[in-house]
Design an enzyme around this catalytic site. Structure first.
Site, PDB file in Angstrom:
ATOM      1  N   ASP A  16      40.622  34.169  40.509  1.00  0.00           N
ATOM      2  CA  ASP A  16      40.917  35.609  40.655  1.00  0.00           C
ATOM      3  C   ASP A  16      42.342  35.962  40.241  1.00  0.00           C
ATOM      4  O   ASP A  16      42.934  36.910  40.761  1.00  0.00           O
ATOM      5  CB  ASP A  16      40.694  36.080  42.108  1.00  0.00           C
ATOM      6  CG  ASP A  16      39.362  35.633  42.672  1.00  0.00           C
ATOM      7  OD1 ASP A  16      38.344  35.877  42.010  1.00  0.00           O
ATOM      8  OD2 ASP A  16      39.347  35.030  43.765  1.00  0.00           O
ATOM      9  N   GLU A  17      42.912  35.222  39.310  1.00  0.00           N
ATOM     10  CA  GLU A  17      44.318  35.485  38.936  1.00  0.00           C
ATOM     11  C   GLU A  17      44.461  36.630  37.939  1.00  0.00           C
ATOM     12  O   GLU A  17      45.566  37.092  37.686  1.00  0.00           O
ATOM     13  CB  GLU A  17      44.963  34.232  38.320  1.00  0.00           C
ATOM     14  CG  GLU A  17      45.044  33.037  39.235  1.00  0.00           C
ATOM     15  CD  GLU A  17      43.844  32.110  39.089  1.00  0.00           C
ATOM     16  OE1 GLU A  17      43.856  31.020  39.654  1.00  0.00           O
ATOM     17  OE2 GLU A  17      42.877  32.499  38.389  1.00  0.00           O
ATOM     18  N   GLY A  18      43.354  37.058  37.325  1.00  0.00           N
ATOM     19  CA  GLY A  18      43.441  38.140  36.335  1.00  0.00           C
ATOM     20  C   GLY A  18      43.292  37.627  34.914  1.00  0.00           C
ATOM     21  O   GLY A  18      43.859  38.198  33.981  1.00  0.00           O
ATOM     22  N   LYS A  19      42.506  36.553  34.749  1.00  0.00           N
ATOM     23  CA  LYS A  19      42.353  35.935  33.420  1.00  0.00           C
ATOM     24  C   LYS A  19      41.716  36.872  32.403  1.00  0.00           C
ATOM     25  O   LYS A  19      42.098  36.906  31.244  1.00  0.00           O
ATOM     26  CB  LYS A  19      41.514  34.647  33.541  1.00  0.00           C
ATOM     27  CG  LYS A  19      42.203  33.557  34.347  1.00  0.00           C
ATOM     28  CD  LYS A  19      41.316  32.343  34.553  1.00  0.00           C
ATOM     29  CE  LYS A  19      40.194  32.570  35.520  1.00  0.00           C
ATOM     30  NZ  LYS A  19      40.616  32.821  36.905  1.00  0.00           N
ATOM     31  N   ASN A  41      29.340  32.921  38.767  1.00  0.00           N
ATOM     32  CA  ASN A  41      30.058  33.099  40.035  1.00  0.00           C
ATOM     33  C   ASN A  41      31.470  33.616  39.780  1.00  0.00           C
ATOM     34  O   ASN A  41      32.160  34.028  40.696  1.00  0.00           O
ATOM     35  CB  ASN A  41      30.132  31.790  40.828  1.00  0.00           C
ATOM     36  CG  ASN A  41      30.704  30.639  40.020  1.00  0.00           C
ATOM     37  OD1 ASN A  41      30.732  30.686  38.792  1.00  0.00           O
ATOM     38  ND2 ASN A  41      31.149  29.599  40.681  1.00  0.00           N
ATOM     39  N   HIS A  44      35.330  38.286  35.610  1.00  0.00           N
ATOM     40  CA  HIS A  44      36.594  38.691  34.991  1.00  0.00           C
ATOM     41  C   HIS A  44      36.582  40.207  34.837  1.00  0.00           C
ATOM     42  O   HIS A  44      35.749  40.759  34.132  1.00  0.00           O
ATOM     43  CB  HIS A  44      36.764  38.001  33.631  1.00  0.00           C
ATOM     44  CG  HIS A  44      37.026  36.540  33.758  1.00  0.00           C
ATOM     45  ND1 HIS A  44      37.133  35.695  32.680  1.00  0.00           N
ATOM     46  CD2 HIS A  44      37.198  35.758  34.847  1.00  0.00           C
ATOM     47  CE1 HIS A  44      37.371  34.463  33.111  1.00  0.00           C
ATOM     48  NE2 HIS A  44      37.408  34.486  34.420  1.00  0.00           N
ATOM     49  N   THR A  45      37.514  40.876  35.525  1.00  0.00           N
ATOM     50  CA  THR A  45      37.557  42.341  35.505  1.00  0.00           C
ATOM     51  C   THR A  45      38.550  42.821  34.452  1.00  0.00           C
ATOM     52  O   THR A  45      39.680  42.346  34.404  1.00  0.00           O
ATOM     53  CB  THR A  45      37.983  42.872  36.895  1.00  0.00           C
ATOM     54  OG1 THR A  45      37.104  42.318  37.874  1.00  0.00           O
ATOM     55  CG2 THR A  45      37.914  44.387  36.941  1.00  0.00           C
ATOM     56  N   THR A 132      28.963  31.269  46.141  1.00  0.00           N
ATOM     57  CA  THR A 132      28.487  32.625  45.855  1.00  0.00           C
ATOM     58  C   THR A 132      26.958  32.684  45.862  1.00  0.00           C
ATOM     59  O   THR A 132      26.390  33.754  45.669  1.00  0.00           O
ATOM     60  CB  THR A 132      28.997  33.091  44.476  1.00  0.00           C
ATOM     61  OG1 THR A 132      28.598  32.125  43.504  1.00  0.00           O
ATOM     62  CG2 THR A 132      30.495  33.259  44.463  1.00  0.00           C
ATOM     63  N   GLN A 224      37.399  30.545  37.240  1.00  0.00           N
ATOM     64  CA  GLN A 224      37.935  30.091  38.536  1.00  0.00           C
ATOM     65  C   GLN A 224      39.415  29.700  38.396  1.00  0.00           C
ATOM     66  O   GLN A 224      40.117  30.305  37.615  1.00  0.00           O
ATOM     67  CB  GLN A 224      37.109  28.930  39.106  1.00  0.00           C
ATOM     68  CG  GLN A 224      35.750  29.344  39.634  1.00  0.00           C
ATOM     69  CD  GLN A 224      34.645  29.135  38.617  1.00  0.00           C
ATOM     70  OE1 GLN A 224      34.742  28.346  37.702  1.00  0.00           O
ATOM     71  NE2 GLN A 224      33.578  29.875  38.769  1.00  0.00           N
ATOM     72  N   VAL A 300      32.599  39.823  41.614  1.00  0.00           N
ATOM     73  CA  VAL A 300      31.146  39.643  41.586  1.00  0.00           C
ATOM     74  C   VAL A 300      30.535  39.908  42.959  1.00  0.00           C
ATOM     75  O   VAL A 300      29.530  40.595  43.085  1.00  0.00           O
ATOM     76  CB  VAL A 300      30.782  38.210  41.106  1.00  0.00           C
ATOM     77  CG1 VAL A 300      29.299  37.936  41.295  1.00  0.00           C
ATOM     78  CG2 VAL A 300      31.151  38.037  39.638  1.00  0.00           C
ATOM     79  N   ASP A 333      53.217  44.286  40.525  1.00  0.00           N
ATOM     80  CA  ASP A 333      53.350  45.625  41.101  1.00  0.00           C
ATOM     81  C   ASP A 333      52.890  45.697  42.563  1.00  0.00           C
ATOM     82  O   ASP A 333      53.329  46.566  43.314  1.00  0.00           O
ATOM     83  CB  ASP A 333      52.540  46.630  40.269  1.00  0.00           C
ATOM     84  CG  ASP A 333      51.085  46.187  40.086  1.00  0.00           C
ATOM     85  OD1 ASP A 333      50.889  45.127  39.468  1.00  0.00           O
ATOM     86  OD2 ASP A 333      50.165  46.872  40.569  1.00  0.00           O
TER      87      ASP A 333
END
Length: 423
Positions: A16-19, A41, A44-45, A132, A224, A300, A333
């Site tokens: 969940d680091e923002g890849k 599982n 990527h957002t 998940t 991941q 997810v 931020d």
């Protein structure tokens, strides 16, 4: 970018680091984006032009026209979930069929794999891993035990191979006395198999090495994070694949001498989803504030992420085993309003101070913090590093000195444009 080599981008924490955002930002420099491990599982957002997308199996380079996107052999693929994801992308105007290639050697997640996932978790009781439930673990288990079903199998003897795998799973579930019904799921899954046939199914190891020979630039995308690696993560609270840089070699068929830059992504703080140890986790108002400000909920699953201060002991370990050459810091931020910021620089394990990541972090670990002044500035509208407040520049310098690796990109918001490349 190194000619004749692939660059690798991966997470250095617990995922969940923002890849996804970083791949999207870096993609214009590359001809090919290749995903090398994990399954649906991992979400990527990406956010741009007022739209938000969550990718599960499709590489994050799909939004940049004209790029080849490859799902490698190290990935496990659920045909029904893939079909939903691909159709949603096509409906939003992103053409996939000609631009997405899928490895014949990628393993298929069957409906019974998901049932097995749920059954195994239920059997563990209080020592649940917190999966998940997407069937990832059982699919990798079948792969390693040489019982898997692969994408290439859909073209030859598929019905027989599928029936044999399913029967084996059913016998395990019967022995566990686990009740289930996959009638509807299986119908959609088989529809997904037919949908898969429309895509270019390739020998991805040949394709990638030929692309390299022909001078194409390739970015390998991990899912991941390092601390969830099946070998080097916080075992057994890990995923079922190698999330580290070496996973790009095995998950795509690339020789180690073909690895160029390794981009390691981290948040300015730390999060974790699911069960397992997390030395810097905060159980107070600060942790709640980080979660609220960072919208820390699974892409997810929607699960609340556990939040804490940045862990430099774990990060040094992750940088070492990945051979990271460039760091990328996300969500800076989120800490904009804090008076003080802490960074874990060592652990106290059973009363003794250590500066290395030990075999087991489950019990007896206490973080040793260094406290730094916050920058108390809204940085979300900044467009260059010259605008950074001194306290934030000091935070970057502190991290670079501790981690002995340069920070090259800073993210100051979720949008594609809220990205500052450091000189």
């Amino acid at each position: 970018m190194n000619k004749g080599k692939v660059d690798v981008l991966l997470g250095l924490q617990w995922g969940d680091e923002g890849k996804g955002k970083v791949v999207d930002v870096l993609t214009p420099k590359y001809d090919v984006i290749a995903r090398f491990q994990g399954g649906p599982n991992a979400g990527h957002t990406l956010e741009f032009e007022g739209q938000k997308y969550v990718l599960r199996s499709v590489p994050s380079g799909i939004f940049q026209g004209g790029k080849v996107n490859i799902i490698g052999n190290g990935v496990v693929l659920a045909p029904d979930l893939f079909m939903d994801e691909a159709k949603a992308l096509e409906e939003s105007g992103h053409e996939l069929i000609s631009r997405l290639h899928i490895s014949k050697k990628a393993h298929l997640i069957m409906p019974t794999h998901r049932v097995l996932d749920a059954a195994y978790e239920a059997a563990k009781g209080k020592s649940k891993v917190g999966t998940t439930g997407k069937g990832i673990g059982p699919t990798y288990t079948d792969k390693v035990s040489r019982n898997g079903l692969r994408v290439g199998d859909i073209f030859e003897g598929f019905e027989r191979k599928y029936a044999e795998c399913k029967a084996r799973h059913e016998s395990i579930l019967a022995s566990m006395d686990y009740e289930y019904d996959i009638t509807e799921v299986e119908k959609k899954w088989l529809e997904g198999i037919e949908y898969l046939r429309r895509f270019k199914i390739v020998d991805s190891e040949h394709e990638i090495n030929n692309l390299l020979k022909n001078g194409k630039s390739i970015l390998c995308e991990g899912a991941q994070g390092t601390m969830l690696d099946v070998d080097f993560g916080s075992y057994p609270f890990v995923t079922s694949s190698n999330t580290i840089c070496a996973g790009a070699c095995t998950g795509l068929g690339i020789g180690p001498n073909k690895i160029g830059d390794v981009y390691g992504i981290m948040k300015a703080y730390c999060t974790r989803v699911g069960a397992g140890p997390f030395p810097t986790e905060l159980f107070d108002e600060t942790g709640d504030n980080i979660r609220a400000l960072g919208h820390e909920y699974g892409a997810v699953t929607g699960r609340e992420r556990r939040c804490g201060w940045i862990d430099l002991v774990a990060l040094k370990y992750a940088i070492m085993i990945n051979g990271v050459t460039k760091l990328i810091m996300m969500k800076s931020d989120v800490l904009d309003g804090f008076e003080k910021i802490k960074a874990c620089v060592a652990y106290k394990k059973n009363g003794e101070e250590i500066d290395y990541f030990p075999y087991d972090i489950e019990e007896g670990i206490e973080p040793v913090y260094e406290e730094l002044p916050g920058w108390k500035t809204d940085m979300t509208k900044f467009t260059s590093e010259e605008q950074f407040p001194k306290a934030f520049k000091d935070y970057i310098a502190f991290l670079e000195a501790e981690l002995e690796t340069p920070i090259t990109i800073i993210s100051i918001g979720p949008d594609r444009d809220q990205t500052i490349i450091l000189k």
